[in-house]
Design a protein around this motif. Sequence first.
Motif, PDB file in Angstrom:
ATOM      1  N   PHE A   1      61.885  30.783  27.426  1.00  0.00           N
ATOM      2  CA  PHE A   1      62.808  29.681  27.195  1.00  0.00           C
ATOM      3  C   PHE A   1      64.055  30.127  26.453  1.00  0.00           C
ATOM      4  CE2 PHE A   1      58.614  27.956  27.744  1.00  0.00           C
ATOM      5  CZ  PHE A   1      58.828  26.916  28.635  1.00  0.00           C
ATOM      6  N   VAL A   2      65.210  29.636  26.929  1.00  0.00           N
ATOM      7  CA  VAL A   2      66.506  29.952  26.343  1.00  0.00           C
ATOM      8  C   VAL A   2      67.149  28.636  25.906  1.00  0.00           C
ATOM      9  CG1 VAL A   2      68.803  30.878  26.791  1.00  0.00           C
ATOM     10  CG2 VAL A   2      66.804  31.996  27.793  1.00  0.00           C
ATOM     11  N   GLY A   3      67.528  28.565  24.626  1.00  0.00           N
ATOM     12  CA  GLY A   3      68.209  27.383  24.107  1.00  0.00           C
ATOM     13  C   GLY A   3      67.259  26.275  23.706  1.00  0.00           C
ATOM     14  N   GLY A   4      67.837  25.268  23.102  1.00  0.00           N
ATOM     15  CA  GLY A   4      67.066  24.103  22.688  1.00  0.00           C
ATOM     16  C   GLY A   4      66.108  24.390  21.550  1.00  0.00           C
ATOM     17  N   VAL A   5      65.155  23.499  21.352  1.00  0.00           N
ATOM     18  CA  VAL A   5      64.238  23.596  20.221  1.00  0.00           C
ATOM     19  C   VAL A   5      63.193  24.693  20.384  1.00  0.00           C
ATOM     20  CG1 VAL A   5      64.532  21.188  19.517  1.00  0.00           C
ATOM     21  CG2 VAL A   5      62.743  21.787  21.157  1.00  0.00           C
ATOM     22  N   VAL A   6      62.969  25.176  21.587  1.00  0.00           N
ATOM     23  CA  VAL A   6      61.969  26.227  21.811  1.00  0.00           C
ATOM     24  C   VAL A   6      62.623  27.559  22.197  1.00  0.00           C
ATOM     25  CG1 VAL A   6      60.093  24.645  22.368  1.00  0.00           C
ATOM     26  CG2 VAL A   6      61.554  25.493  24.189  1.00  0.00           C
ATOM     27  N   ASP A   7      63.874  27.750  21.795  1.00  0.00           N
ATOM     28  CA  ASP A   7      64.588  28.984  22.113  1.00  0.00           C
ATOM     29  C   ASP A   7      63.764  30.207  21.735  1.00  0.00           C
ATOM     30  OD1 ASP A   7      66.842  30.586  22.909  1.00  0.00           O
ATOM     31  OD2 ASP A   7      67.213  30.933  20.783  1.00  0.00           O
TER      32      ASP A   7
END
Length: 87
Positions: free
Chosen positions: A5-11
């Motif tokens: 995952f890239v970006g957001g809350v789970v980067d």
Amino acid sequence: MRALFVGGVVDNSEMDLEGAQPPVHYPEDTGGGHARYRLHQVGKKDDGAVAYAVYGAPDLADEEVSRVADERAYARRFEATPEVFQH
């Protein structure tokens, strides 16, 4: 296969996915109308099997997700060839 995952809350998070092909969105169906992570890149092994799938946060541009995936060297790590997912 691994979901990355890239970006957001789970980067920079990752998890295992079941199945031979990654879903286009993660989570697949929230039912709540919330924006979901979108599949951007798939890494394939020499035998055609999917080794990893890169998901980008809904607010990130395709170019940024690709840049970060390259920077994190997912293809080298999984010994796979990256392919941009066409929506």
